[in-house]
Design a protein around this motif. Structure first.
Motif, PDB file in Angstrom:
ATOM      1  N   GLN A  13      -2.658   7.067   3.304  1.00  0.00           N
ATOM      2  CA  GLN A  13      -2.147   5.761   3.683  1.00  0.00           C
ATOM      3  C   GLN A  13      -1.475   5.814   5.066  1.00  0.00           C
ATOM      4  O   GLN A  13      -1.624   4.920   5.887  1.00  0.00           O
ATOM      5  CB  GLN A  13      -1.176   5.246   2.607  1.00  0.00           C
ATOM      6  CG  GLN A  13      -0.364   4.021   2.986  1.00  0.00           C
ATOM      7  CD  GLN A  13      -1.234   2.833   3.368  1.00  0.00           C
ATOM      8  OE1 GLN A  13      -2.381   2.697   2.909  1.00  0.00           O
ATOM      9  NE2 GLN A  13      -0.698   1.968   4.248  1.00  0.00           N
ATOM     10  N   ILE A  14      -0.737   6.931   5.311  1.00  0.00           N
ATOM     11  CA  ILE A  14      -0.106   7.104   6.636  1.00  0.00           C
ATOM     12  C   ILE A  14      -1.184   7.125   7.711  1.00  0.00           C
ATOM     13  O   ILE A  14      -1.085   6.455   8.735  1.00  0.00           O
ATOM     14  CB  ILE A  14       0.730   8.412   6.675  1.00  0.00           C
ATOM     15  CG1 ILE A  14       1.904   8.316   5.702  1.00  0.00           C
ATOM     16  CG2 ILE A  14       1.229   8.697   8.087  1.00  0.00           C
ATOM     17  CD1 ILE A  14       2.707   9.592   5.563  1.00  0.00           C
ATOM     18  N   LEU A  15      -2.237   7.871   7.428  1.00  0.00           N
ATOM     19  CA  LEU A  15      -3.362   7.983   8.357  1.00  0.00           C
ATOM     20  C   LEU A  15      -3.936   6.592   8.658  1.00  0.00           C
ATOM     21  O   LEU A  15      -4.147   6.228   9.816  1.00  0.00           O
ATOM     22  CB  LEU A  15      -4.427   8.877   7.722  1.00  0.00           C
ATOM     23  CG  LEU A  15      -5.408   9.587   8.660  1.00  0.00           C
ATOM     24  CD1 LEU A  15      -4.650  10.495   9.619  1.00  0.00           C
ATOM     25  CD2 LEU A  15      -6.424  10.376   7.848  1.00  0.00           C
ATOM     26  N   GLY A  72     -10.329   6.338  -3.031  1.00  0.00           N
ATOM     27  CA  GLY A  72     -11.350   5.301  -3.007  1.00  0.00           C
ATOM     28  C   GLY A  72     -10.718   3.943  -3.080  1.00  0.00           C
ATOM     29  O   GLY A  72      -9.493   3.825  -2.934  1.00  0.00           O
ATOM     30  N   PRO A  73     -11.508   2.948  -3.350  1.00  0.00           N
ATOM     31  CA  PRO A  73     -10.983   1.586  -3.394  1.00  0.00           C
ATOM     32  C   PRO A  73      -9.821   1.464  -4.378  1.00  0.00           C
ATOM     33  O   PRO A  73      -9.925   1.861  -5.530  1.00  0.00           O
ATOM     34  CB  PRO A  73     -12.174   0.747  -3.869  1.00  0.00           C
ATOM     35  CG  PRO A  73     -13.246   1.700  -4.233  1.00  0.00           C
ATOM     36  CD  PRO A  73     -12.949   2.999  -3.593  1.00  0.00           C
ATOM     37  N   GLY A  74      -8.689   0.996  -3.873  1.00  0.00           N
ATOM     38  CA  GLY A  74      -7.545   0.728  -4.752  1.00  0.00           C
ATOM     39  C   GLY A  74      -6.660   1.923  -5.001  1.00  0.00           C
ATOM     40  O   GLY A  74      -5.495   1.765  -5.311  1.00  0.00           O
ATOM     41  N   ILE A  75      -7.181   3.130  -4.895  1.00  0.00           N
ATOM     42  CA  ILE A  75      -6.338   4.304  -5.147  1.00  0.00           C
ATOM     43  C   ILE A  75      -6.349   5.230  -3.939  1.00  0.00           C
ATOM     44  O   ILE A  75      -7.403   5.649  -3.476  1.00  0.00           O
ATOM     45  CB  ILE A  75      -6.807   5.091  -6.395  1.00  0.00           C
ATOM     46  CG1 ILE A  75      -6.650   4.201  -7.636  1.00  0.00           C
ATOM     47  CG2 ILE A  75      -5.983   6.361  -6.555  1.00  0.00           C
ATOM     48  CD1 ILE A  75      -6.939   4.911  -8.925  1.00  0.00           C
ATOM     49  N   SER A  76      -5.145   5.484  -3.426  1.00  0.00           N
ATOM     50  CA  SER A  76      -5.031   6.372  -2.279  1.00  0.00           C
ATOM     51  C   SER A  76      -3.758   7.185  -2.422  1.00  0.00           C
ATOM     52  O   SER A  76      -2.910   6.880  -3.268  1.00  0.00           O
ATOM     53  CB  SER A  76      -5.009   5.549  -0.993  1.00  0.00           C
ATOM     54  OG  SER A  76      -5.061   6.405   0.118  1.00  0.00           O
ATOM     55  N   ALA A  88       0.835  -1.198   0.000  1.00  0.00           N
ATOM     56  CA  ALA A  88       0.000   0.000   0.000  1.00  0.00           C
ATOM     57  C   ALA A  88       0.879   1.262   0.000  1.00  0.00           C
ATOM     58  O   ALA A  88       0.580   2.243  -0.674  1.00  0.00           O
ATOM     59  CB  ALA A  88      -0.922   0.003   1.215  1.00  0.00           C
ATOM     60  N   PHE A  89       1.991   1.218   0.732  1.00  0.00           N
ATOM     61  CA  PHE A  89       2.911   2.360   0.743  1.00  0.00           C
ATOM     62  C   PHE A  89       3.541   2.558  -0.621  1.00  0.00           C
ATOM     63  O   PHE A  89       3.637   3.672  -1.118  1.00  0.00           O
ATOM     64  CB  PHE A  89       4.002   2.171   1.815  1.00  0.00           C
ATOM     65  CG  PHE A  89       3.582   2.656   3.173  1.00  0.00           C
ATOM     66  CD1 PHE A  89       3.252   4.000   3.364  1.00  0.00           C
ATOM     67  CD2 PHE A  89       3.494   1.787   4.251  1.00  0.00           C
ATOM     68  CE1 PHE A  89       2.865   4.456   4.613  1.00  0.00           C
ATOM     69  CE2 PHE A  89       3.102   2.245   5.498  1.00  0.00           C
ATOM     70  CZ  PHE A  89       2.780   3.574   5.682  1.00  0.00           C
ATOM     71  N   ARG A  90       3.989   1.420  -1.215  1.00  0.00           N
ATOM     72  CA  ARG A  90       4.619   1.526  -2.537  1.00  0.00           C
ATOM     73  C   ARG A  90       3.671   2.184  -3.535  1.00  0.00           C
ATOM     74  O   ARG A  90       4.030   3.095  -4.245  1.00  0.00           O
ATOM     75  CB  ARG A  90       5.011   0.121  -3.033  1.00  0.00           C
ATOM     76  CG  ARG A  90       6.202  -0.497  -2.317  1.00  0.00           C
ATOM     77  CD  ARG A  90       6.855  -1.542  -3.216  1.00  0.00           C
ATOM     78  NE  ARG A  90       5.916  -2.544  -3.692  1.00  0.00           N
ATOM     79  CZ  ARG A  90       5.685  -3.715  -3.059  1.00  0.00           C
ATOM     80  NH1 ARG A  90       6.336  -4.000  -1.947  1.00  0.00           N
ATOM     81  NH2 ARG A  90       4.829  -4.581  -3.545  1.00  0.00           N
ATOM     82  N   ARG A  91       2.436   1.681  -3.536  1.00  0.00           N
ATOM     83  CA  ARG A  91       1.464   2.191  -4.514  1.00  0.00           C
ATOM     84  C   ARG A  91       1.129   3.669  -4.267  1.00  0.00           C
ATOM     85  O   ARG A  91       1.086   4.479  -5.174  1.00  0.00           O
ATOM     86  CB  ARG A  91       0.193   1.358  -4.487  1.00  0.00           C
ATOM     87  CG  ARG A  91       0.247   0.154  -5.429  1.00  0.00           C
ATOM     88  CD  ARG A  91      -1.080  -0.560  -5.479  1.00  0.00           C
ATOM     89  NE  ARG A  91      -1.275  -1.415  -4.302  1.00  0.00           N
ATOM     90  CZ  ARG A  91      -2.221  -1.229  -3.390  1.00  0.00           C
ATOM     91  NH1 ARG A  91      -3.068  -0.235  -3.513  1.00  0.00           N
ATOM     92  NH2 ARG A  91      -2.323  -2.036  -2.354  1.00  0.00           N
ATOM     93  N   THR A  92       0.906   4.002  -2.975  1.00  0.00           N
ATOM     94  CA  THR A  92       0.480   5.377  -2.702  1.00  0.00           C
ATOM     95  C   THR A  92       1.602   6.397  -2.920  1.00  0.00           C
ATOM     96  O   THR A  92       1.333   7.545  -3.285  1.00  0.00           O
ATOM     97  CB  THR A  92      -0.065   5.509  -1.267  1.00  0.00           C
ATOM     98  OG1 THR A  92       0.900   4.995  -0.355  1.00  0.00           O
ATOM     99  CG2 THR A  92      -1.370   4.766  -1.115  1.00  0.00           C
TER     100      THR A  92
END
Lengths: 262, 355
Positions: A220-222, A211-215, A58-62
């Protein structure tokens, strides 16, 4: 005027710097801690929490999403904001005064309201993709900064220079690029940096538009701190700081140099 | 290369305000014409119309038979020199001068050669690589001049080019500008509010007021024979006295004003209408204490020292007048005397109704 500043002045200045720097020191310290919980001063030294960022997908993506949104949003805002600031200054006398204020509106509205409004009216209303909504939202919140900063730069620009170039045979559109833009270079760089950082750090608007899948990274930190209390968030913050500094350096270099080269 | 400029019945508006009314002006090839007047008289508007930064509401502008009226500025081929120099801050002095040549597709080596030659002419070749910001006001204006001249424009225009310079430099620069303009033979339009500057530099001067052309002639004519009260006052004819003709005897006309009768020769002044205004500068009205002198009875007021004469503020039956008196006999305020007009320093104006 005394040669040396007064001791009290030095003391106050030192306190201000301390106030500004201390949180950074604490964050960097906490990020380097070897413990599984946030602590300062760090106990043991380790880079494992930095590694942890990249292990959590999730970190990588965001991080990628945040950089994409910040870069694209800033560029779009510059594309809109530079001509707008130019027109507002060039035709200051002819244009109505409220037109300039129009560009400040997005930051007059509380960002959280702005984000919610955008969600209700745009994302839900049109069913637009999340990435597009985020991009539009971020473009709109950074646009006021772009217009203000470049306007400030253009306010001290002498438009008779532009007229001189045109009288010497340079077409007006070309003159904008060869004469006007190079002389507001500093403003463009400042606007870029300010807009980029504002977008990268934004929470309130993104909160509604992700939303779902995109942040985005701040969201993400939150989400991460709601569940974990490990030093990963501290290392992400440090990473974010370095990314920001890197972008500033790159912009300063490239934009600075391309404009200097005639 | 040098071409005549023709403005035909040009009017211009800012919004609904008329700023220029029905201006017709012909500048001959190689001539330097000044547009002179106070701020708001329309002189800068005229320059901006010729340059193409403004479009006239009616009328046409022609340069050497080429119609400029609707042509965009960058195709007009006009050299412009601005009040605030308007040099490109991000380019070197040499690149500033070469800018116009670059737009005309002149090759890099040729560009450099011609720009250097022009810098040589204005005496700044040594500063070619400097940034404009490092130059003094006078040097900046020389660079601006070189930048405008190097494109060899058929028309050169100056917008108050010397206003930002100090007094001494202003005089030097205007001589320099005139010499360059003469040797190039470039048709030039020069906008200024400084009468001395306009008169000293120009072949002809157009005096403007409130968007209208008041008089267009050689400086010598404007200075000695103003065509109307506005121009007369503008060039220093402070005393304007209304007269009525009481008798005509061939060439000689006898005319009256409150307290004085004057005999004037039409051979000297041209046909004299039945009512007219006699205009003189203070040095054309001499203070005399001789009771037999033929002049306006006057009470002397404040005396000021001019170096070449004393000047007196005077009260007369014809109103408040300013006259000069001899340096050898300073007179006190309150002295009764006569003000004697010097015929060769007077001019006659048509009475334009209410004064």
């Amino acid at each position: 005027m005394p040669d040396r500043p007064h001791p009290i002045l030095i003391g106050v200045a030192a306190l201000v710097y301390l106030f500004l720097m201390l949180p950074l020191v604490i964050v960097v310290g906490a990020a380097l801690s070897d413990t599984t919980y946030l602590t300062f001063p760090p106990q043991g030294l380790s880079l494992r929490w930095f590694e942890n960022i990249f292990e959590i997908s999730a970190f990588r993506r965001t991080i990628v999403t945040s950089l994409q949104i910040a870069l694209m949003g800033t560029l779009i805002a510059l594309l809109i904001g530079i001509p707008a600031a130019y027109a507002l200054n060039r035709f200051r006398i002819e244009l109505p005064k409220w037109l300039g204020t129009l560009f400040v509106l997005p930051i007059l509205v509380p960002e959280i309201v702005f984000g919610f409004a955008l969600l209700k009216s745009f994302t839900v209303g049109t069913g637009a993709p999340i990435f597009l909504s985020l991009l539009i939202g971020h473009t709109l919140i950074v646009l006021p900064y772009v217009v203000r900063v470049i306007s400030a730069s253009l306010a001290s620009f002498d438009f008779s220079i532009e007229e001189a170039a045109i009288s010497l045979g340079s077409a007006p559109a070309k003159t904008f690029f060869t004469i006007v833009l190079p002389n507001v270079r500093a403003g463009v760089i400042a606007a870029f940096i300010l807009a980029f950082i504002t977008s990268l750090n934004d929470v309130s608007v993104s909160l509604f538009l992700t939303g779902p899948g995109i942040s985005t990274l701040p969201i993400q930190i939150l989400a991460h701190v709601e569940q974990f209390f490990d030093p990963t968030v501290a290392s992400v913050s440090v990473l974010l700081m370095f990314l920001t500094v890197a972008v500033m350096a790159v912009v300063e270099r490239t934009l600075g140099l391309t404009f200097l080269a005639k | 290369m040098t071409q005549p400029l023709d403005l035909h019945a040009v009017s211009a508006h800012y919004g609904t305000t008329k700023v220029l009314e029905d201006l017709s002006l012909s500048v001959q090839a190689g001539e330097l014409v000044s547009l002179l007047g106070a701020s708001g008289c329309g002189k800068t508007t005229t320059l901006r119309l010729i340059a193409g930064f403004l479009t006239p509401t009616t009328g046409s502008i022609q340069l050497g038979g080429r119609d400029l009226t609707r042509l965009p500025t960058h195709k007009r081929d006009i050299g412009l020199v601005f009040q605030n120099y308007a040099l490109f801050p991000h380019l070197s002095v040499l690149d500033n001068v070469a800018f116009g040549l670059k737009q005309r597709g002149v090759g890099s080596a040729e560009r450099r050669k011609r720009a250097m030659a022009m810098l040589e002419r204005v005496g700044l070749a040594a500063l070619a690589d400097r940034a404009p910001g490092a130059l003094s006001g006078g040097q900046k204006q020389r660079v601006a001049l070189a930048r405008a001249l190097v494109i060899e424009p058929p028309l050169l225009m100056f917008d108050e080019p010397l206003s930002n310079l100090d007094a001494k430099l202003r005089v030097d620069m205007r001589v320099e500008i005139r010499q360059l303009q003469r040797s190039n033979g470039t048709t030039s339009v020069y906008v200024t509010h400084d009468q001395e500057e306009a008169f000293s530099i120009s072949d002809r001067v157009a005096i403007m007021n409130a968007g209208r052309l008041m008089q267009f002639d050689r400086p010598e004519v404007l200075y000695r024979r103003p065509a109307n009260t506005f121009v007369a006052r503008f060039v220093g004819f402070e005393n304007i006295i209304p007269f009525k003709v009481v008798a005509r005897d061939g060439d000689v006309v006898t005319a009256d004003t409150a307290g004085m009768t004057l005999r004037l020769s039409q051979a000297a002044y041209g046909a004299i209408p039945d009512t007219f205004l006699l205009a003189t500068r203070p040095d054309g009205l001499v203070v005399s204490t001789d009771p037999a002198a033929e002049g306006l009875p006057a009470q002397l007021g404040l005396r000021t020292y001019l170096g070449r004469a004393y000047q007196y503020q005077c009260e007369t039956p014809a109103g408040h007048l300013v006259a000069n008196g001899s340096l050898t006999t300073p007179l006190e305020a309150g002295t009764s005397s006569k003000l004697v007009p010097m015929p060769e320093q007077c001019t006659i104006l048509a009475n334009e109704g209410a004064r």
